[in-house]
Write a protein that holds these residues in place. Structure first.
Motif, PDB file in Angstrom:
ATOM      1  N   GLY A  18       0.833  -1.202   0.000  1.00  0.00           N
ATOM      2  CA  GLY A  18       0.000   0.000   0.000  1.00  0.00           C
ATOM      3  C   GLY A  18       0.858   1.238   0.000  1.00  0.00           C
ATOM      4  O   GLY A  18       0.770   2.090   0.893  1.00  0.00           O
ATOM      5  N   ALA A  20       2.864   4.174  -2.912  1.00  0.00           N
ATOM      6  CA  ALA A  20       2.419   5.067  -3.986  1.00  0.00           C
ATOM      7  C   ALA A  20       1.857   4.291  -5.178  1.00  0.00           C
ATOM      8  O   ALA A  20       0.777   4.599  -5.676  1.00  0.00           O
ATOM      9  CB  ALA A  20       3.594   5.937  -4.424  1.00  0.00           C
ATOM     10  N   CYS A  21       2.578   3.278  -5.619  1.00  0.00           N
ATOM     11  CA  CYS A  21       2.143   2.526  -6.797  1.00  0.00           C
ATOM     12  C   CYS A  21       0.875   1.721  -6.494  1.00  0.00           C
ATOM     13  O   CYS A  21      -0.104   1.761  -7.250  1.00  0.00           O
ATOM     14  CB  CYS A  21       3.283   1.603  -7.256  1.00  0.00           C
ATOM     15  SG  CYS A  21       2.805   0.498  -8.582  1.00  0.00           S
ATOM     16  N   SER A  52       8.093  11.509   2.826  1.00  0.00           N
ATOM     17  CA  SER A  52       8.796  12.026   1.641  1.00  0.00           C
ATOM     18  C   SER A  52       8.888  13.545   1.655  1.00  0.00           C
ATOM     19  O   SER A  52       8.034  14.230   2.234  1.00  0.00           O
ATOM     20  CB  SER A  52       8.058  11.583   0.378  1.00  0.00           C
ATOM     21  OG  SER A  52       6.808  12.219   0.316  1.00  0.00           O
ATOM     22  N   CYS A  57       6.166  15.912   0.813  1.00  0.00           N
ATOM     23  CA  CYS A  57       5.901  15.112  -0.389  1.00  0.00           C
ATOM     24  C   CYS A  57       6.052  15.881  -1.701  1.00  0.00           C
ATOM     25  O   CYS A  57       5.131  16.553  -2.154  1.00  0.00           O
ATOM     26  CB  CYS A  57       4.524  14.455  -0.342  1.00  0.00           C
ATOM     27  SG  CYS A  57       4.296  13.291  -1.717  1.00  0.00           S
ATOM     28  N   THR A 137      -0.578  -6.864   7.389  1.00  0.00           N
ATOM     29  CA  THR A 137      -0.692  -8.100   6.604  1.00  0.00           C
ATOM     30  C   THR A 137       0.607  -8.315   5.830  1.00  0.00           C
ATOM     31  O   THR A 137       0.868  -7.610   4.841  1.00  0.00           O
ATOM     32  CB  THR A 137      -1.889  -7.978   5.625  1.00  0.00           C
ATOM     33  OG1 THR A 137      -3.059  -7.684   6.396  1.00  0.00           O
ATOM     34  CG2 THR A 137      -2.087  -9.258   4.834  1.00  0.00           C
ATOM     35  N   ALA A 170       3.656  -4.511  -5.811  1.00  0.00           N
ATOM     36  CA  ALA A 170       3.978  -3.074  -5.653  1.00  0.00           C
ATOM     37  C   ALA A 170       4.585  -2.890  -4.267  1.00  0.00           C
ATOM     38  O   ALA A 170       4.231  -1.982  -3.529  1.00  0.00           O
ATOM     39  CB  ALA A 170       2.717  -2.240  -5.818  1.00  0.00           C
ATOM     40  N   GLY A 180       9.299  -0.713   6.964  1.00  0.00           N
ATOM     41  CA  GLY A 180       8.506  -1.779   6.350  1.00  0.00           C
ATOM     42  C   GLY A 180       9.048  -2.316   5.046  1.00  0.00           C
ATOM     43  O   GLY A 180       8.466  -3.233   4.465  1.00  0.00           O
ATOM     44  N   THR A 182      10.735  -4.468   2.387  1.00  0.00           N
ATOM     45  CA  THR A 182      11.144  -5.876   2.344  1.00  0.00           C
ATOM     46  C   THR A 182      11.694  -6.180   0.951  1.00  0.00           C
ATOM     47  O   THR A 182      11.506  -5.406   0.016  1.00  0.00           O
ATOM     48  CB  THR A 182       9.972  -6.844   2.607  1.00  0.00           C
ATOM     49  OG1 THR A 182       9.088  -6.818   1.475  1.00  0.00           O
ATOM     50  CG2 THR A 182       9.201  -6.505   3.869  1.00  0.00           C
ATOM     51  N   GLU A 348      17.145   7.050  -0.469  1.00  0.00           N
ATOM     52  CA  GLU A 348      15.745   7.357  -0.796  1.00  0.00           C
ATOM     53  C   GLU A 348      15.152   6.329  -1.744  1.00  0.00           C
ATOM     54  O   GLU A 348      13.941   6.146  -1.767  1.00  0.00           O
ATOM     55  CB  GLU A 348      15.632   8.760  -1.403  1.00  0.00           C
ATOM     56  CG  GLU A 348      15.823   9.832  -0.358  1.00  0.00           C
ATOM     57  CD  GLU A 348      15.177  11.160  -0.710  1.00  0.00           C
ATOM     58  OE1 GLU A 348      14.463  11.262  -1.709  1.00  0.00           O
ATOM     59  OE2 GLU A 348      15.436  12.109   0.046  1.00  0.00           O
ATOM     60  N   VAL A 349      15.975   5.710  -2.532  1.00  0.00           N
ATOM     61  CA  VAL A 349      15.468   4.683  -3.458  1.00  0.00           C
ATOM     62  C   VAL A 349      16.479   3.558  -3.651  1.00  0.00           C
ATOM     63  O   VAL A 349      17.633   3.679  -3.239  1.00  0.00           O
ATOM     64  CB  VAL A 349      15.141   5.260  -4.865  1.00  0.00           C
ATOM     65  CG1 VAL A 349      13.822   5.986  -4.901  1.00  0.00           C
ATOM     66  CG2 VAL A 349      16.251   6.100  -5.396  1.00  0.00           C
ATOM     67  N   GLY A 387      10.928  14.344  -7.246  1.00  0.00           N
ATOM     68  CA  GLY A 387       9.539  14.019  -7.564  1.00  0.00           C
ATOM     69  C   GLY A 387       9.383  12.999  -8.675  1.00  0.00           C
ATOM     70  O   GLY A 387       8.269  12.571  -8.982  1.00  0.00           O
TER      71      GLY A 387
HETATM   72  C1  LIG Z   1      13.115   9.516   3.049  1.00  0.00           C
HETATM   73  C2  LIG Z   1      12.531   9.396   1.655  1.00  0.00           C
HETATM   74  C3  LIG Z   1      12.045  10.537   1.035  1.00  0.00           C
HETATM   75  C4  LIG Z   1      11.542  10.437  -0.268  1.00  0.00           C
HETATM   76  N1  LIG Z   1      11.055  11.557  -0.866  1.00  0.00           N
HETATM   77  C5  LIG Z   1      10.577  11.495  -2.123  1.00  0.00           C
HETATM   78  C6  LIG Z   1      10.011  12.631  -2.747  1.00  0.00           C
HETATM   79  O1  LIG Z   1       9.838  13.694  -2.131  1.00  0.00           O
HETATM   80  N2  LIG Z   1       9.622  12.517  -4.047  1.00  0.00           N
HETATM   81  C7  LIG Z   1       9.720  11.337  -4.744  1.00  0.00           C
HETATM   82  O2  LIG Z   1       9.353  11.287  -5.925  1.00  0.00           O
HETATM   83  N3  LIG Z   1      10.194  10.217  -4.147  1.00  0.00           N
HETATM   84  C8  LIG Z   1      10.608  10.277  -2.867  1.00  0.00           C
HETATM   85  N4  LIG Z   1      11.072   9.140  -2.262  1.00  0.00           N
HETATM   86  C9  LIG Z   1      11.022   7.870  -3.011  1.00  0.00           C
HETATM   87  C10 LIG Z   1       9.591   7.321  -2.968  1.00  0.00           C
HETATM   88  O3  LIG Z   1       9.145   7.278  -1.624  1.00  0.00           O
HETATM   89  C11 LIG Z   1       9.527   5.908  -3.588  1.00  0.00           C
HETATM   90  O4  LIG Z   1      10.116   5.943  -4.862  1.00  0.00           O
HETATM   91  C12 LIG Z   1       8.081   5.454  -3.711  1.00  0.00           C
HETATM   92  O5  LIG Z   1       7.477   5.422  -2.432  1.00  0.00           O
HETATM   93  C13 LIG Z   1       8.015   4.064  -4.335  1.00  0.00           C
HETATM   94  O6  LIG Z   1       6.673   3.674  -4.382  1.00  0.00           O
HETATM   95  P1  LIG Z   1       6.295   2.126  -4.298  1.00  0.00           P
HETATM   96  O7  LIG Z   1       4.810   2.088  -4.243  1.00  0.00           O
HETATM   97  O8  LIG Z   1       6.991   1.382  -5.359  1.00  0.00           O
HETATM   98  O9  LIG Z   1       6.920   1.632  -2.930  1.00  0.00           O
HETATM   99  P2  LIG Z   1       6.568   2.064  -1.435  1.00  0.00           P
HETATM  100  O10 LIG Z   1       5.976   3.426  -1.410  1.00  0.00           O
HETATM  101  O11 LIG Z   1       7.788   1.793  -0.653  1.00  0.00           O
HETATM  102  O12 LIG Z   1       5.421   1.045  -1.033  1.00  0.00           O
HETATM  103  C14 LIG Z   1       5.640  -0.317  -0.896  1.00  0.00           C
HETATM  104  C15 LIG Z   1       4.759  -0.807   0.228  1.00  0.00           C
HETATM  105  O13 LIG Z   1       4.810  -2.230   0.267  1.00  0.00           O
HETATM  106  C16 LIG Z   1       4.819  -2.643   1.618  1.00  0.00           C
HETATM  107  N5  LIG Z   1       5.395  -3.988   1.662  1.00  0.00           N
HETATM  108  C17 LIG Z   1       6.669  -4.347   1.420  1.00  0.00           C
HETATM  109  N6  LIG Z   1       6.809  -5.673   1.520  1.00  0.00           N
HETATM  110  C18 LIG Z   1       5.580  -6.165   1.837  1.00  0.00           C
HETATM  111  C19 LIG Z   1       5.085  -7.471   2.081  1.00  0.00           C
HETATM  112  N7  LIG Z   1       5.876  -8.543   2.010  1.00  0.00           N
HETATM  113  N8  LIG Z   1       3.765  -7.626   2.400  1.00  0.00           N
HETATM  114  C20 LIG Z   1       2.943  -6.526   2.480  1.00  0.00           C
HETATM  115  N9  LIG Z   1       3.367  -5.273   2.263  1.00  0.00           N
HETATM  116  C21 LIG Z   1       4.675  -5.089   1.921  1.00  0.00           C
HETATM  117  C22 LIG Z   1       5.669  -1.593   2.323  1.00  0.00           C
HETATM  118  O14 LIG Z   1       5.396  -1.542   3.708  1.00  0.00           O
HETATM  119  C23 LIG Z   1       5.229  -0.322   1.585  1.00  0.00           C
HETATM  120  O15 LIG Z   1       4.156   0.334   2.251  1.00  0.00           O
HETATM  121  C24 LIG Z   1      11.542   9.188  -0.950  1.00  0.00           C
HETATM  122  C25 LIG Z   1      11.996   8.049  -0.300  1.00  0.00           C
HETATM  123  C26 LIG Z   1      12.469   8.136   1.005  1.00  0.00           C
HETATM  124  C27 LIG Z   1      12.946   6.888   1.677  1.00  0.00           C
END
Ligand SMILES: Cc1cc2nc3c(=O)[nH]c(=O)nc-3n(C[C@H](O)[C@H](O)[C@H](O)COP(=O)(O)OP(=O)(O)OC[C@H]3O[C@@H](n4cnc5c(N)ncnc54)[C@H](O)[C@@H]3O)c2cc1C
Length: 404
Positions: A18, A20-21, A52, A57, A137, A170, A180, A182, A348-349, A387
């Motif tokens: 849960g 961004a994606c 973020s 954000c 979960t 995602a 969180g 993984t 951050e990534v 961003g």
């Molecule tokens: C400190 C920080 C600041 C940032 N600031 C920015 C910014 O200002 N602008 C920007 O563009 N990007 C920023 N980023 C990067 C951005 O946060 C990520 O690129 C983005 O969140 C990726 O989205 P995602 O949905 O792929 O992953 P995430 O947002 O990481 O979501 C993945 C989710 O999956 C969950 N998960 C993982 N494994 C499991 C599992 N086995 N079972 C259930 N749930 C699970 C996690 O808990 C998490 O909630 C920042 C990152 C950090 C660390």
């Protein structure tokens, strides 16, 4: 722990993560009349959105193009980024009350400066659209079966398995494990024999150890606008000296292109020529000490720190050609060999991830596994600071939703 429960559900897809994606995917699928269930290991969704941009954000960048993404296939992101553009992100959030304000270099933040407002858009929409969100979960397996997948997880101390026709991974990348993160997405890719491109912390501070470290330490807290480059790329933004090395936006940007053992180069006075500046100043004020002159250009602390590298106790008129050459070299081509980076705790990534060769660029479905999708940070598409990573996450969530 009770016995494993296996259930058929009426969800069209399960979304693992849960963030961004996953949240954008759930909402967009809802708009298309599909029911999805988001499984999130944390006790609330959107943890990384919340932290973020320093809690504000930076949710997109007005200048987004495929050029700001690092991937083994530099063209891969184009289809996704054209299906869901920056304009789509801006108008999507505007529709739900979030007006963007540009801070710098196209970086858009909510006018309220509250990342929470972004997360609230998704939680409200999921509720309105009847999209399920199960927090606490932890998903640990995906098993392909006829016409779909079993997804297994632990929830409320109970092991459960749900059947779903389609599954979206995602689950993000490796940074900030205490929030969180993984390796679930990578683990599943390995299990299904999907190629993974080397992963590493990116947008991460760089460390200096050994005899040079005290020099950086004395400058801790100083921030300077610079051009930082290596043989791949160049960035003009601030660098920040810290007691363990270098941080700040320009360093985070170059870190994504840096490999252990390599040098980075820093122009401490970009777009100006120190030799010319000194020439002009010495004509008008030749008695000025180099220390005072550099303190005017930078800070007193920085000028003093240069005393072991430059003849700062000479006046400008007495500087020799050799002196001026060494000043120019140091100011315009400051050479740094980082010892390493601050790792996933501070990155951050994640760079690298599931190879784009394994995915359809049009749908983000795994080519050899119908009904399995990868989006967001798990995929080998890594944005610059500013961003871009959220733009990729929203766009990939949107694209996947179209196929559910
Ligand atoms: C400190 C920080 C600041 C940032 N600031 C920015 C910014 O200002 N602008 C920007 O563009 N990007 C920023 N980023 C990067 C951005 O946060 C990520 O690129 C983005 O969140 C990726 O989205 P995602 O949905 O792929 O992953 P995430 O947002 O990481 O979501 C993945 C989710 O999956 C969950 N998960 C993982 N494994 C499991 C599992 N086995 N079972 C259930 N749930 C699970 C996690 O808990 C998490 O909630 C920042 C990152 C950090 C660390």
């Amino acid at each position: 722990m009770t016995a494993n429960l296996t259930k058929q559900t009426d969800f069209d897809a399960i979304i693992i993560g849960g963030g961004a994606c996953g949240l954008m995917c759930a909402v967009q699928a809802g708009f298309l009349g599909k029911r999805t269930l988001v499984l999130e290991r944390n006790d609330k969704v959107g943890a990384k959105i919340l932290i973020s941009g320093g809690g504000r954000c930076n949710y997109t960048n007005l200048y987004t193009s495929a050029q700001q993404f690092i991937s083994a296939n530099e063209h891969f992101s184009k289809s996704t980024l054209s299906q869901w553009t920056v304009e789509d992100t801006v108008s999507f959030f505007e529709t739900y009350g979030i007006i963007g304000k540009e801070k710098t270099l196209g970086q858009l933040f909510p006018e309220s400066d509250k990342a929470k407002d972004i997360v609230n858009v998704f939680t409200s929409l999921c509720e309105d659209l009847g999209q399920g969100i199960w927090c606490d979960t932890l998903v640990d397996g995906i098993e392909p079966v006829d016409s779909g997948y079993y997804v297994s997880f632990e929830r409320n101390g109970q092991r459960q398995t749900l059947f779903t026709p389609k599954v979206v991974v995602a689950s993000g990348g490796l940074p900030i494990p205490k929030m969180g993160a993984t390796d679930f997405g990578l683990r599943i890719a390995r299990k299904f024999d999907l190629k993974i491109n080397d992963t590493a912390p990116a947008l991460v501070p760089l460390t200096i150890i050994g005899k040079d470290q005290p020099w950086y330490e004395q400058l801790s807290g100083n921030s300077i606008f610079c051009r930082v480059w290596n043989d791949r790329i160049s960035f003009e933004e601030n660098i920040l000296f810290t007691h363990w090395g270098l941080s700040g936006p320009a360093i985070l940007q170059i870190s994504s292109y840096w490999r252990p053992g390599e040098y980075i180069y820093i122009d401490l006075l970009p777009n100006q020529n120190i030799v010319e500046l000194i020439r002009q100043e010495r004509e008008a004020n030749g008695k000025k000490m180099l220390l005072a002159y550099l303190a005017n250009l930078f800070t007193r602390k920085f000028a003093e720190a240069l005393s072991d590298k430059l003849p700062v106790d000479k006046n400008l008129a007495s500087l020799s050609k050799v002196d001026i050459d060494s000043i120019s070299q140091l100011i315009h081509e400051f050479k740094v060999k980082p010892a390493g980076d601050k790792g996933y705790d501070k990155a951050e990534v994640m760079r690298g991830g599931v190879s784009t060769d394994e995915l359809s660029s049009k749908t983000l479905e795994v080519k050899k596994m119908s009904g399995l999708y990868y989006g967001g940070e798990c995929v080998d598409v890594t944005g610059w600071l500013g961003g871009y990573n959220f733009q990729w996450a929203w766009a990939s969530g949107f694209v996947i939703a179209q196929g559910l």
